[in-house]
Design an enzyme around this catalytic site. Structure first.
Site, PDB file in Angstrom:
ATOM      1  N   CYS A  18       0.824  -1.204   0.000  1.00 24.94           N
ATOM      2  CA  CYS A  18       0.000   0.000   0.000  1.00 24.94           C
ATOM      3  C   CYS A  18       0.864   1.262   0.000  1.00 24.94           C
ATOM      4  O   CYS A  18       0.397   2.341  -0.363  1.00 24.94           O
ATOM      5  CB  CYS A  18      -0.947  -0.012   1.196  1.00 24.94           C
ATOM      6  SG  CYS A  18      -0.131  -0.298   2.756  1.00 24.94           S
ATOM      7  N   ILE A  47      -4.767  -4.721   6.275  1.00 26.74           N
ATOM      8  CA  ILE A  47      -4.692  -3.660   7.290  1.00 26.74           C
ATOM      9  C   ILE A  47      -6.022  -3.572   8.036  1.00 26.74           C
ATOM     10  O   ILE A  47      -6.058  -3.392   9.252  1.00 26.74           O
ATOM     11  CB  ILE A  47      -4.315  -2.302   6.652  1.00 26.74           C
ATOM     12  CG1 ILE A  47      -2.878  -2.357   6.116  1.00 26.74           C
ATOM     13  CG2 ILE A  47      -4.420  -1.166   7.660  1.00 26.74           C
ATOM     14  CD1 ILE A  47      -2.458  -1.150   5.310  1.00 26.74           C
TER      15      ILE A  47
END
Length: 416
Positions: free
Chosen positions: A58, A197
């Protein structure tokens, strides 16, 4: 010029972009899922690129590999993502040879992470290495380099406190919620998506908030139920998303969609709603902020939270850098050895041919010639001579390029 980093006219490059210059939206344009990574590797192999490592998280997307020009790698990346070359050039970095090596050390040891000391990246490196190895896209250089970076990462973890105190984007998300949402154990928390996440954030929320009615929605219910089983969450169907969003006090979005999945059209509530977008590309449209009761926070904002933990970590950077230099110098020594190994091998073969010719001659000339003893003595002398040359070339004061050239000239040898 660094000849030991070159192979067949190629140089070693690191090309990519990260959170430092590219925001989440731009990073999203260049993110590579597993399927795209495989396509990049296969095409690189078909194009004759002899070694390539692909990483996409990310926070960054990077290619490490051998090419005659970095544009070969840039073109590969842009072909398999929605990003353009022009967009890449605005935010990208290109490192060559020793600078590319140094960059991989910093990335793999968490010194270049958005949250200092976040060691999640080393898992990504190992996974990238396995994927490349599987289709024979790891050459000896990349194998040795990856192992050296893993070794440095382990040492930094064990010998410094740079990763002390739990912190990561998911940790920062939970801290943010705990700091800003009163009576959080009674609130309605909705997790949309099963991204890593988001899962980690949920696990931390369950742990720290004692909230026993967190709702999870995913497009695929099976995936949601697998995640929910681990963390004791309530699974709802995707078609209830709008209702659940409007019931929620906190919405955590962690989907892998390429376009925003949460927009202002979904929201129809007057109560305070905190939305955390933990997705890359961004999955919450900025137009939700038009509502005065909605607060939108993205993971890039969370990563800027500089708490005491991060301040304490910075103290350990110099020690981590010393460890990197130690491991990198071992790698550099190996590279140097690789550079002159062919010359030493060719020299040994040349001396062996002298020995064979001389033994053949003496066998004919001497009636009681002891070939076995002559061979043992000759081999020992050859070993001592080549060891002397190797020591000379290893010496850091030696101009090894000139020495290699002289050896080749004097003994009339060429590296095979």
């Amino acid at each position: 010029m660094e000849p030991h980093l070159r192979t067949k006219g190629s140089h070693f490059y690191a090309i990519g972009l990260s959170y430092k210059k590219a925001d989440a939206e731009v990073r999203g344009h260049f993110s590579l899922n597993d399927e795209a990574k495989s396509l990049v590797l296969q095409e690189a192999k078909d194009d004759g690129i002899e070694g390539l490592l692909v990483m996409s998280t990310c926070n960054r997307t990077e290619l490490y590999g051998f090419a005659q020009h970095p544009f070969q790698l840039i073109k590969l990346l842009c072909k398999h993502t929605v990003g353009t070359v022009e967009e890449f050039e605005q935010v990208a970095y290109v490192h060559k040879n020793s600078k590319a090596v140094h960059h991989l050390f910093r990335v793999g040891t968490g010194l270049d992470s958005q949250i200092l000391g976040d060691f999640e990246i080393i898992g990504q490196l190992k996974s990238g290495f396995r994927a490349s190895k599987k289709i024979q896209m790891i050459n000896p250089f990349l194998e040795r380099l990856t192992n050296a970076v893993i070794q440095a990462s382990k040492r930094i973890k064990n010998e410094t406190e740079i990763s002390s105190g739990a912190t990561s984007v998911s940790f920062a998300a939970v801290q943010y919620i705990l700091a800003r949402v009163p009576y959080v154990s009674d609130k309605n928390i909705l997790l949309f998506g099963t991204g890593k996440i988001g899962r980690n954030t949920c696990e931390n929320l369950v742990k720290h908030t004692k909230n026993d009615h967190i709702v999870l929605i995913n497009r695929t219910r099976d995936k949601a139920e697998k995640v929910a089983g681990k963390f004791n969450l309530i699974v709802k169907d995707y078609d209830t998303l709008k209702d659940e969003v409007n019931k929620a006090d906190v919405l955590i979005v962690a989907t892998g969609a390429q376009q925003p999945t949460i927009t202002k059209e979904i929201i129809n509530t007057d109560k305070s709603l905190l939305i955390l977008d933990l997705s890359v590309p961004k999955n919450v449209h900025s137009n939700v902020s038009e509502f005065p009761n909605v607060t939108l926070v993205h993971m890039d904002d969370l990563s800027k939270i500089t708490d005491d933990t991060l301040q304490r970590r910075r103290v350990h950077i110099p020690k981590a850098e010393v460890i990197i230099e130690e491991v990198k110098s071992e790698f550099d020594s190996w590279l140097e050895t690789r550079k002159f190994a062919p010359t030493i091998k060719a020299l040994r073969n040349k001396l062996a041919s002298f020995k064979d010719a001389e033994i053949n001659l003496q066998r004919k000339k001497m009636a009681d010639f002891n070939e076995e003893q002559a061979t043992i003595i000759s081999d020992r002398i050859i070993q001592k001579i080549t060891n002397h040359f190797a020591s000379h070339l290893k010496d850091e004061d030696t101009a090894s390029e000139e020495s290699i050239e002289l050896i080749q000239k004097v003994f009339q040898i060429q590296n095979k």
